[in-house]
Scaffold this motif. Structure first.
Motif, PDB file in Angstrom:
ATOM      1  N   TYR A  99     -50.875 -55.277  53.009  1.00  0.00           N
ATOM      2  CA  TYR A  99     -50.092 -54.267  53.718  1.00  0.00           C
ATOM      3  C   TYR A  99     -49.069 -53.592  52.804  1.00  0.00           C
ATOM      4  O   TYR A  99     -48.784 -52.399  52.958  1.00  0.00           O
ATOM      5  CB  TYR A  99     -49.424 -54.863  54.956  1.00  0.00           C
ATOM      6  CG  TYR A  99     -50.432 -55.250  56.002  1.00  0.00           C
ATOM      7  CD1 TYR A  99     -51.427 -54.365  56.409  1.00  0.00           C
ATOM      8  CD2 TYR A  99     -50.420 -56.503  56.573  1.00  0.00           C
ATOM      9  CE1 TYR A  99     -52.371 -54.725  57.358  1.00  0.00           C
ATOM     10  CE2 TYR A  99     -51.359 -56.874  57.523  1.00  0.00           C
ATOM     11  CZ  TYR A  99     -52.324 -55.975  57.899  1.00  0.00           C
ATOM     12  OH  TYR A  99     -53.265 -56.331  58.829  1.00  0.00           O
ATOM     13  N   LEU A 100     -48.515 -54.344  51.861  1.00  0.00           N
ATOM     14  CA  LEU A 100     -47.606 -53.723  50.896  1.00  0.00           C
ATOM     15  C   LEU A 100     -48.346 -52.689  50.051  1.00  0.00           C
ATOM     16  O   LEU A 100     -47.817 -51.605  49.776  1.00  0.00           O
ATOM     17  CB  LEU A 100     -46.965 -54.780  49.993  1.00  0.00           C
ATOM     18  CG  LEU A 100     -45.896 -55.651  50.643  1.00  0.00           C
ATOM     19  CD1 LEU A 100     -45.456 -56.745  49.671  1.00  0.00           C
ATOM     20  CD2 LEU A 100     -44.711 -54.811  51.070  1.00  0.00           C
ATOM     21  N   ASP A 103     -48.901 -49.678  52.117  1.00  0.00           N
ATOM     22  CA  ASP A 103     -47.660 -48.901  52.207  1.00  0.00           C
ATOM     23  C   ASP A 103     -47.429 -48.052  50.966  1.00  0.00           C
ATOM     24  O   ASP A 103     -46.815 -46.980  51.038  1.00  0.00           O
ATOM     25  CB  ASP A 103     -46.459 -49.818  52.425  1.00  0.00           C
ATOM     26  CG  ASP A 103     -46.402 -50.386  53.829  1.00  0.00           C
ATOM     27  OD1 ASP A 103     -47.091 -49.839  54.720  1.00  0.00           O
ATOM     28  OD2 ASP A 103     -45.669 -51.370  54.041  1.00  0.00           O
ATOM     29  N   GLU A 105     -49.774 -46.632  49.528  1.00  0.00           N
ATOM     30  CA  GLU A 105     -50.930 -45.737  49.602  1.00  0.00           C
ATOM     31  C   GLU A 105     -52.007 -46.101  48.589  1.00  0.00           C
ATOM     32  O   GLU A 105     -52.687 -45.244  48.044  1.00  0.00           O
ATOM     33  CB  GLU A 105     -50.499 -44.278  49.472  1.00  0.00           C
ATOM     34  CG  GLU A 105     -49.598 -43.842  50.610  1.00  0.00           C
ATOM     35  CD  GLU A 105     -49.218 -42.385  50.558  1.00  0.00           C
ATOM     36  OE1 GLU A 105     -49.834 -41.635  49.775  1.00  0.00           O
ATOM     37  OE2 GLU A 105     -48.321 -41.997  51.311  1.00  0.00           O
TER      38      GLU A 105
END
Length: 139
Positions: A99-100, A103, A105
Protein backbone atom coordinates in the motif's frame (compact mmCIF):
# COMPACT_ATOMS: atom_id res chain seq x y z
CA UNK A 1 -46.78 14.42 -16.30
CA UNK A 2 -47.05 12.37 -13.10
CA UNK A 3 -47.16 9.12 -15.12
CA UNK A 4 -43.92 10.05 -16.93
CA UNK A 5 -42.13 10.62 -13.61
CA UNK A 6 -43.34 7.28 -12.26
CA UNK A 7 -42.15 5.47 -15.40
CA UNK A 8 -38.70 7.05 -15.09
CA UNK A 9 -38.45 5.95 -11.47
CA UNK A 10 -39.48 2.39 -12.37
CA UNK A 11 -36.96 2.07 -15.20
CA UNK A 12 -33.97 3.03 -13.08
CA UNK A 13 -31.82 0.08 -11.96
CA UNK A 14 -31.79 -0.84 -8.30
CA UNK A 15 -28.39 -1.48 -6.73
CA UNK A 16 -28.34 -3.45 -3.52
CA UNK A 17 -25.58 -4.63 -1.27
CA UNK A 18 -24.39 -8.20 -1.58
CA UNK A 19 -26.30 -10.53 0.72
CA UNK A 20 -24.75 -13.37 2.70
CA UNK A 21 -26.07 -15.98 0.27
CA UNK A 22 -24.46 -14.15 -2.67
CA UNK A 23 -21.17 -13.64 -0.86
CA UNK A 24 -20.02 -17.21 -1.52
CA UNK A 25 -20.58 -16.84 -5.28
CA UNK A 26 -19.03 -13.37 -5.52
CA UNK A 27 -15.61 -13.37 -7.22
CA UNK A 28 -13.49 -10.75 -5.52
CA UNK A 29 -10.26 -9.71 -7.31
CA UNK A 30 -6.93 -10.49 -5.63
CA UNK A 31 -6.46 -6.86 -4.60
CA UNK A 32 -9.81 -6.97 -2.80
CA UNK A 33 -8.94 -10.23 -1.04
CA UNK A 34 -5.60 -8.83 0.12
CA UNK A 35 -7.31 -5.65 1.29
CA UNK A 36 -9.88 -7.55 3.36
CA UNK A 37 -7.17 -9.81 4.82
CA UNK A 38 -5.11 -6.71 5.66
CA UNK A 39 -8.01 -5.36 7.70
CA UNK A 40 -8.65 -8.72 9.37
CA UNK A 41 -4.97 -9.16 10.24
CA UNK A 42 -4.79 -5.65 11.69
CA UNK A 43 -7.87 -6.26 13.81
CA UNK A 44 -6.50 -9.62 15.01
CA UNK A 45 -3.19 -8.03 16.00
CA UNK A 46 -4.99 -5.26 17.85
CA UNK A 47 -7.36 -7.60 19.68
CA UNK A 48 -4.60 -10.02 20.66
CA UNK A 49 -2.24 -7.28 21.86
CA UNK A 50 -2.99 -7.90 25.58
CA UNK A 51 -2.13 -11.59 25.13
CA UNK A 52 1.10 -10.73 23.31
CA UNK A 53 2.07 -8.22 26.00
CA UNK A 54 1.34 -10.82 28.69
CA UNK A 55 3.62 -13.31 26.92
CA UNK A 56 6.33 -10.66 26.59
CA UNK A 57 6.04 -9.86 30.29
CA UNK A 58 6.27 -13.55 31.21
CA UNK A 59 9.34 -14.02 29.04
CA UNK A 60 11.25 -11.07 30.55
CA UNK A 61 10.22 -10.68 34.22
CA UNK A 62 12.26 -13.44 35.88
CA UNK A 63 13.56 -16.95 35.48
CA UNK A 64 10.39 -18.37 37.06
CA UNK A 65 8.15 -16.35 34.79
CA UNK A 66 10.20 -17.50 31.78
CA UNK A 67 9.51 -21.11 32.77
CA UNK A 68 5.81 -20.20 32.96
CA UNK A 69 6.14 -18.62 29.51
CA UNK A 70 7.65 -21.84 28.16
CA UNK A 71 4.83 -23.88 29.72
CA UNK A 72 2.19 -21.62 28.17
CA UNK A 73 3.76 -21.59 24.72
CA UNK A 74 4.37 -25.34 24.83
CA UNK A 75 0.67 -26.14 24.33
CA UNK A 76 -0.38 -26.97 20.77
CA UNK A 77 -3.45 -24.68 20.96
CA UNK A 78 -1.29 -21.71 21.97
CA UNK A 79 1.13 -22.52 19.15
CA UNK A 80 -1.75 -22.49 16.67
CA UNK A 81 -2.90 -19.11 18.02
CA UNK A 82 0.66 -17.82 17.76
CA UNK A 83 0.90 -19.14 14.20
CA UNK A 84 -2.24 -17.17 13.35
CA UNK A 85 -0.72 -14.07 14.92
CA UNK A 86 2.52 -14.64 13.01
CA UNK A 87 0.53 -14.82 9.78
CA UNK A 88 -1.37 -11.68 10.79
CA UNK A 89 1.85 -9.77 11.38
CA UNK A 90 3.61 -10.97 8.22
CA UNK A 91 0.60 -10.42 5.97
CA UNK A 92 -0.12 -7.01 7.49
CA UNK A 93 3.53 -6.01 7.09
CA UNK A 94 3.80 -7.16 3.45
CA UNK A 95 0.44 -5.67 2.46
CA UNK A 96 1.37 -2.44 4.22
CA UNK A 97 4.51 -2.15 2.10
CA UNK A 98 2.37 -2.81 -0.99
CA UNK A 99 0.00 0.00 0.00
CA UNK A 100 2.91 2.37 0.61
CA UNK A 101 4.15 1.64 -2.91
CA UNK A 102 0.66 2.19 -4.29
CA UNK A 103 0.55 5.54 -2.45
CA UNK A 104 3.78 6.44 -4.26
CA UNK A 105 1.97 5.50 -7.50
CA UNK A 106 4.20 2.48 -8.07
CA UNK A 107 2.30 -0.48 -9.50
CA UNK A 108 -1.09 1.20 -9.76
CA UNK A 109 -1.87 -0.23 -13.21
CA UNK A 110 -4.48 -2.97 -13.06
CA UNK A 111 -2.15 -5.80 -14.12
CA UNK A 112 0.66 -4.63 -11.82
CA UNK A 113 -1.70 -4.21 -8.87
CA UNK A 114 -3.11 -7.71 -9.43
CA UNK A 115 0.40 -9.18 -9.63
CA UNK A 116 1.54 -7.41 -6.47
CA UNK A 117 -1.58 -8.55 -4.59
CA UNK A 118 -0.94 -12.19 -5.55
CA UNK A 119 2.73 -11.80 -4.60
CA UNK A 120 1.88 -10.32 -1.19
CA UNK A 121 -0.68 -13.04 -0.47
CA UNK A 122 1.68 -15.91 -1.21
CA UNK A 123 4.72 -14.21 0.33
CA UNK A 124 2.81 -13.87 3.61
CA UNK A 125 1.88 -17.56 3.48
CA UNK A 126 5.43 -18.65 2.62
CA UNK A 127 7.01 -16.59 5.41
CA UNK A 128 4.40 -17.91 7.84
CA UNK A 129 5.22 -21.48 6.82
CA UNK A 130 8.93 -20.89 7.42
CA UNK A 131 8.39 -19.34 10.86
CA UNK A 132 5.72 -21.96 11.65
CA UNK A 133 8.18 -24.77 11.01
CA UNK A 134 10.50 -23.18 13.55
CA UNK A 135 7.64 -22.61 16.00
CA UNK A 136 6.69 -26.28 15.93
CA UNK A 137 10.34 -27.37 16.23
CA UNK A 138 10.69 -28.97 12.81
CA UNK A 139 14.11 -27.34 12.21
Amino acid sequence: MVDAQQNVKKDRPVFRNIGLAQLIKYRLPWAGKVSILHRISGAALFLMLPFLLYLLDQSLASEMSYQKFQAITGHVLVKIILLGLIWSFLHHFCAGIRYLLLDLEIGVEKADANRSAIFVFFLGLALTAIVGLKLFGLY
